[in-house]
Design an enzyme around this catalytic site. Structure first.
Site, mmCIF file in Angstrom:
data_model
loop_
_atom_site.group_PDB
_atom_site.id
_atom_site.type_symbol
_atom_site.label_atom_id
_atom_site.label_comp_id
_atom_site.label_asym_id
_atom_site.label_seq_id
_atom_site.Cartn_x
_atom_site.Cartn_y
_atom_site.Cartn_z
ATOM 1 C CG ASN A 122 -13.345 19.385 -1.400
ATOM 2 O OD1 ASN A 122 -12.579 20.001 -0.772
ATOM 3 N ND2 ASN A 122 -13.647 18.263 -1.040
ATOM 4 C CB CYS B 143 -11.122 17.439 3.204
ATOM 5 S SG CYS B 143 -11.090 17.093 1.492
ATOM 6 C CG HIS C 142 -14.003 20.541 4.160
ATOM 7 N ND1 HIS C 142 -13.229 21.119 3.132
ATOM 8 C CD2 HIS C 142 -14.349 19.375 3.389
ATOM 9 C CE1 HIS C 142 -12.970 20.332 2.248
ATOM 10 N NE2 HIS C 142 -13.646 19.338 2.285
#
Length: 327
Positions: free
Chosen positions: A284, A118, A254
Site C-alpha cells: 500500500n 490513500c 487503490h
C-alpha cells in the site's frame, strides 16, 4: 486556453518511481510474529519498496514527474501547475509540491499539496481537472508520492507489513472534446469524506504532539467501510460520465489489500481480468498507488489509448472518491 463547456483534461504522459530497496515478506519474520503466508493470505502483498536513508517524498515525486514529462516529450517549462497528493511531505511546510517545482527547474506557475491520505490522488486529479476545465491551467502535473516507511510502528505487525514507498505521476493537458463519453480525458469525478471515522485510520503525531507519530489503523473496520463506499463512489462517477460497467476497460483501484480489490470488483460486477493489480509488488503506497498502477499497467501493455478507466480509493478521514477517464 480559455475555459469551455467541452474542455477535457487528457493524460498525455505518465511515469513512476520506486526506491531500489525491495523488502520481501520474509524480512519481517526475524523481528515480528509473522510470516510470508500470513501476510499474503490477508493482504495479497508479497513485497514492497522502502526509501533509502535520505530519500524523501519530494525526491521520489520529482523522479516520477520527470518520467511523465519525458513520456510526453515535454519539459517543466511547458507546465502551468503541480498538484501533489501526499501525507508524508518532507516538512510541515513548505509543500512538497513547491520542492518538486524547484527540483524540476520550473520557475513559472504554481504548486500545492493535497492531503487525503490513500484517496489523495483521486482528490488531486479532481482538483487538477477543475483547474483545466475552468481555464486556470493548460497543463498540470498530478503526482502521488509517499514515504510511509517513515511513519511505521515496527512492532505493530498489523500495519507495518502493509505499506511501501513510491511515486507516480500523470501529465494532464487541456484538449477540446465533444462533451460525449467517447472523449479522451477525465469524464467525471466523485469525492466524499466523513470525519466521524477519524479514529479508524490516523497518525498519532503532528503539531499537537510535537512528534511525527505512527500510523494507527483498525483494519477490520476500514475493510468494512471500504468495499461498499468504493463501489458506491465508482457507480456514482460512472453515472455522471454516462457510462456503465459494460463500457469499462479497466478498474485501477487503490492498491491497499487484494481482498478489498476483489470485493469491490465483485460488487461492481466486473471480472478481475479487468482490474489492474500491483499490490503484490508495491504494498500500500497510499496516494502513490493509483498513479503507480496506471504507469505499470501501461508498461505491461494493459492500458492503451482510448481505454475507459475507473479509479477509486479510500483513505483516512475517512475520505474516498472515484474518477472516470478515457486514456
Amino acid at each position: 486556453m480559455t475555459a469551455g463547456n467541452n474542455l477535457r483534461a487528457v493524460v498525455i504522459g505518465c511515469g513512476h518511481y520506486l526506491p531500489e530497496r525491495v523488502v520481501e515478506n520474509a524480512e519481517f519474520e526475524a523481528a515480528l510474529d509473522t510470516n510470508d503466508e500470513w501476510i499474503r493470505t490477508r493482504s495479497g502483498i508479497e513485497r514492497r519498496h522502502f526509501a533509502a536513508e535520505g530519500e524523501t517524498t519530494s525526491m521520489m515525486a520529482t523522479a516520477a514527474a520527470q518520467a511523465a514529462l519525458d513520456d510526453a516529450g515535454l519539459t517543466a517549462d511547458d507546465v502551468d501547475a503541480i498538484v501533489l497528493a501526499t501525507s508524508t511531505a518532507d516538512f510541515t511546510f513548505p509543500s512538497a509540491a513547491t520542492m518538486v517545482q524547484a527540483q524540476l527547474g520550473m520557475k513559472q506557475g504554481y504548486a500545492f499539496d493535497v492531503q487525503a491520505v490513500c484517496a489523495g490522488f483521486v482528490f488531486a486529479l479532481t482538483n487538477a481537472n477543475a483547474l483545466i476545465v475552468s481555464g486556470q491551467a493548460r497543463r498540470v502535473l498530478v503526482i502521488g508520492a509517499e514515504t510511509f516507511s517513515k511513519i511505521m510502528d515496527w512492532t505493530d505487525r498489523s500495519t507495518c507489513v502493509l505499506f511501501g514507498d513510491g511515486a507516480g505521476a500523470v501529465l494532464l493537458e487541456a484538449q477540446n472534446g465533444t462533451g460525449a463519453p467517447t472523449d479522451r480525458g477525465i469524464l467525471s469525478t466523485d469525492l466524499n469524506s466523513d470525519g466521524r471515522y477519524r479514529d479508524l485510520l490516523y497518525v498519532d503525531g503532528g503539531v499537537s504532539t510535537g512528534t511525527s507519530g505512527y500510523l494507527r489503523m483498525q483494519g477490520n473496520q476500514v475493510f468494512r467501510h471500504a468495499v461498499g463506499k468504493l463501489a458506491a463512489t465508482a457507480t456514482t462517477a460512472m453515472e455522471r460520465a454516462g457510462v456503465t460497467t459494460a463500457d469499462i476497460d479497466w478498474v485501477v483501484p487503490h492498491q491497499a489489500n487484494i481482498r478489498i480489490i476483489q470485493g469491490t470488483a465483485k460488487k461492481l460486477d466486473l471480472p478481475m481480468d479487468n482490474v489492474v493489480v500491483t499490490v503484490q509488488d508495491h504494498g500500500n503506497t497510499s496516494a502513490a498507488s493509483i498513479p503507480l498502477a496506471l504507469s505499470v499497467g501501461r508498461q505491461r501493455g494493459q492500458i492503451k489509448q482510448g481505454d475507459l478507466i475507473v479509479t477509486e480509493a479510500i483513505g483516512g478521514g475517512l475520505a474516498w472518491g472515484a474518477v472516470v477517464l478515457r486514456w
